[in-house]
Motif scaffolding. Sequence first.
Motif, PDB file in Angstrom:
ATOM      1  N   ARG A  34       0.812  -0.991  -0.016  1.00 16.24           N
ATOM      2  CA  ARG A  34      -0.005   0.090   0.071  1.00 16.24           C
ATOM      3  C   ARG A  34       0.906   1.128  -0.017  1.00 16.24           C
ATOM      4  O   ARG A  34       0.571   2.141  -0.491  1.00 16.24           O
ATOM      5  CB  ARG A  34      -0.967  -0.160   1.057  1.00 16.24           C
ATOM      6  CG  ARG A  34      -2.091  -0.923   1.133  1.00 16.24           C
ATOM      7  CD  ARG A  34      -2.978  -1.044   2.336  1.00 16.24           C
ATOM      8  NE  ARG A  34      -2.290  -1.671   3.506  1.00 16.24           N
ATOM      9  CZ  ARG A  34      -2.713  -1.947   4.693  1.00 16.24           C
ATOM     10  NH1 ARG A  34      -4.060  -1.432   4.894  1.00 16.24           N
ATOM     11  NH2 ARG A  34      -1.999  -2.431   5.605  1.00 16.24           N
ATOM     12  N   ASP A  54      -3.659  -1.739  -2.758  1.00 16.70           N
ATOM     13  CA  ASP A  54      -4.447  -2.432  -1.554  1.00 16.70           C
ATOM     14  C   ASP A  54      -4.910  -3.726  -2.527  1.00 16.70           C
ATOM     15  O   ASP A  54      -5.760  -3.826  -3.056  1.00 16.70           O
ATOM     16  CB  ASP A  54      -5.638  -1.543  -0.957  1.00 16.70           C
ATOM     17  CG  ASP A  54      -6.038  -2.197   0.320  1.00 16.70           C
ATOM     18  OD1 ASP A  54      -5.707  -3.669   0.451  1.00 16.70           O
ATOM     19  OD2 ASP A  54      -6.811  -1.570   1.051  1.00 16.70           O
ATOM     20  N   SER A  79      -1.107  -8.072   4.930  1.00 12.87           N
ATOM     21  CA  SER A  79      -2.001  -8.822   6.358  1.00 12.87           C
ATOM     22  C   SER A  79      -1.968  -7.434   7.073  1.00 12.87           C
ATOM     23  O   SER A  79      -1.264  -6.518   7.173  1.00 12.87           O
ATOM     24  CB  SER A  79      -1.729  -9.778   7.318  1.00 12.87           C
ATOM     25  OG  SER A  79      -0.326  -9.809   7.740  1.00 12.87           O
ATOM     26  N   ALA A  80      -3.017  -7.379   7.827  1.00 12.65           N
ATOM     27  CA  ALA A  80      -3.324  -6.252   8.599  1.00 12.65           C
ATOM     28  C   ALA A  80      -3.561  -6.936  10.144  1.00 12.65           C
ATOM     29  O   ALA A  80      -3.691  -8.050  10.418  1.00 12.65           O
ATOM     30  CB  ALA A  80      -4.675  -5.520   8.305  1.00 12.65           C
ATOM     31  N   THR A  94     -13.942  -3.474  12.212  1.00  6.30           N
ATOM     32  CA  THR A  94     -12.442  -3.635  12.127  1.00  6.30           C
ATOM     33  C   THR A  94     -12.247  -5.011  11.596  1.00  6.30           C
ATOM     34  O   THR A  94     -11.173  -5.622  10.843  1.00  6.30           O
ATOM     35  CB  THR A  94     -11.766  -3.441  13.277  1.00  6.30           C
ATOM     36  OG1 THR A  94     -11.758  -1.893  13.566  1.00  6.30           O
ATOM     37  CG2 THR A  94     -10.167  -3.560  13.288  1.00  6.30           C
ATOM     38  N   LEU A  98     -10.263  -6.975   8.381  1.00  8.14           N
ATOM     39  CA  LEU A  98      -9.085  -7.836   8.557  1.00  8.14           C
ATOM     40  C   LEU A  98      -9.477  -9.188   7.806  1.00  8.14           C
ATOM     41  O   LEU A  98      -8.625  -9.797   7.182  1.00  8.14           O
ATOM     42  CB  LEU A  98      -9.007  -8.456  10.097  1.00  8.14           C
ATOM     43  CG  LEU A  98      -8.506  -7.482  11.129  1.00  8.14           C
ATOM     44  CD1 LEU A  98      -8.236  -8.008  12.345  1.00  8.14           C
ATOM     45  CD2 LEU A  98      -7.147  -6.975  10.808  1.00  8.14           C
ATOM     46  N   THR A 101      -8.609  -8.392   4.051  1.00  8.01           N
ATOM     47  CA  THR A 101      -7.320  -8.314   3.778  1.00  8.01           C
ATOM     48  C   THR A 101      -6.580  -9.521   4.145  1.00  8.01           C
ATOM     49  O   THR A 101      -5.901 -10.086   3.095  1.00  8.01           O
ATOM     50  CB  THR A 101      -6.678  -7.241   4.636  1.00  8.01           C
ATOM     51  OG1 THR A 101      -7.386  -5.863   4.289  1.00  8.01           O
ATOM     52  CG2 THR A 101      -5.124  -7.169   4.342  1.00  8.01           C
ATOM     53  N   ASN A 102      -6.987 -10.243   5.346  1.00 12.74           N
ATOM     54  CA  ASN A 102      -6.126 -11.330   5.357  1.00 12.74           C
ATOM     55  C   ASN A 102      -6.698 -12.889   4.780  1.00 12.74           C
ATOM     56  O   ASN A 102      -5.855 -13.845   5.010  1.00 12.74           O
ATOM     57  CB  ASN A 102      -6.059 -11.519   7.050  1.00 12.74           C
ATOM     58  CG  ASN A 102      -5.465 -10.314   7.595  1.00 12.74           C
ATOM     59  OD1 ASN A 102      -4.798  -9.719   7.068  1.00 12.74           O
ATOM     60  ND2 ASN A 102      -5.258 -10.350   9.053  1.00 12.74           N
ATOM     61  N   TYR A 142      -6.912 -10.970  14.980  1.00 14.62           N
ATOM     62  CA  TYR A 142      -6.067 -11.333  13.879  1.00 14.62           C
ATOM     63  C   TYR A 142      -5.953 -12.943  13.772  1.00 14.62           C
ATOM     64  O   TYR A 142      -5.498 -13.315  12.669  1.00 14.62           O
ATOM     65  CB  TYR A 142      -4.647 -10.465  14.312  1.00 14.62           C
ATOM     66  CG  TYR A 142      -3.622 -11.148  13.461  1.00 14.62           C
ATOM     67  CD1 TYR A 142      -3.277 -10.433  11.939  1.00 14.62           C
ATOM     68  CD2 TYR A 142      -2.505 -11.902  13.959  1.00 14.62           C
ATOM     69  CE1 TYR A 142      -2.021 -10.675  11.465  1.00 14.62           C
ATOM     70  CE2 TYR A 142      -1.289 -12.172  13.231  1.00 14.62           C
ATOM     71  CZ  TYR A 142      -1.249 -11.789  12.008  1.00 14.62           C
ATOM     72  OH  TYR A 142      -0.021 -12.026  11.257  1.00 14.62           O
ATOM     73  N   MET A 177       5.155  -4.391  12.099  1.00 15.20           N
ATOM     74  CA  MET A 177       3.776  -5.064  12.797  1.00 15.20           C
ATOM     75  C   MET A 177       3.991  -5.488  14.131  1.00 15.20           C
ATOM     76  O   MET A 177       3.008  -5.316  14.979  1.00 15.20           O
ATOM     77  CB  MET A 177       3.396  -6.253  11.840  1.00 15.20           C
ATOM     78  CG  MET A 177       2.262  -6.758  12.033  1.00 15.20           C
ATOM     79  SD  MET A 177       1.444  -7.975  11.246  1.00 15.20           S
ATOM     80  CE  MET A 177       0.562  -6.802   9.828  1.00 15.20           C
TER      81      MET A 177
END
Length: 216
Positions: A34, A54, A79-80, A94, A98, A101-102, A142, A177
């Motif tokens: 990103r 992204d 990943s986030a 949120t 996740l 993205t993941n 996560y 991270m």
Amino acid sequence: MTNTALITGSSRGLGLALARSLAGAGWNLVLTARDSLPLRAAADELGALALPGDVADPAHRRRLADAVPELDLLVNNASALGGIRPLDAFPLDTFRGLLETNVTAPLALVQETLPVLRARHGAIVNVTSDAATGSYAGWGGYGSTKAALEQLSNVLAAEEPDVAVWWVDPGEMNTAMLAEAVGAEEAAGAADPAKVAATLHDLVRSRPASGRVNLQ
């Protein structure tokens, strides 16, 4: 024949370290993340193609797939984290982000690139975490997304016998991270991403059977 790899989340940490290792072995690289400035710096350093964006964006995933008409290795590393907090207080918006993205993005990118990976008997690396299997307080958001990614990988390995599929737990590494999660001082004691990347490169080179791999 020169090998080609597409690495997501490759502007820093494990993604960048793996890109450097593969570039040293003569691989062609397509890099994405990103943050465009460090990504372009990495691409300039390595002679790679940089495509900032992204992975949760379907249009960006299409651009990535179009950039690799021949592909030997897909590394779903982006990943986030979503913050470290108990599940009773984890914001659902949120969590949805996740998952996108993941979990969704790696699967979608696999779907986009599987035809060329099949044709070249390529490989897929899905980067996971020990949070996928451990009951670590605060890591439920996560960790549950990484658990979902592991099961997707497990089934994909059964469905795609001509493509190697590894879901890889890199262990704790000194990355931004981890520093975000536990603080810079504690993160500094974790493994060097370059050493972990060298082990991952050895995995790709030796091509063992599909499965879950701990790198540390």
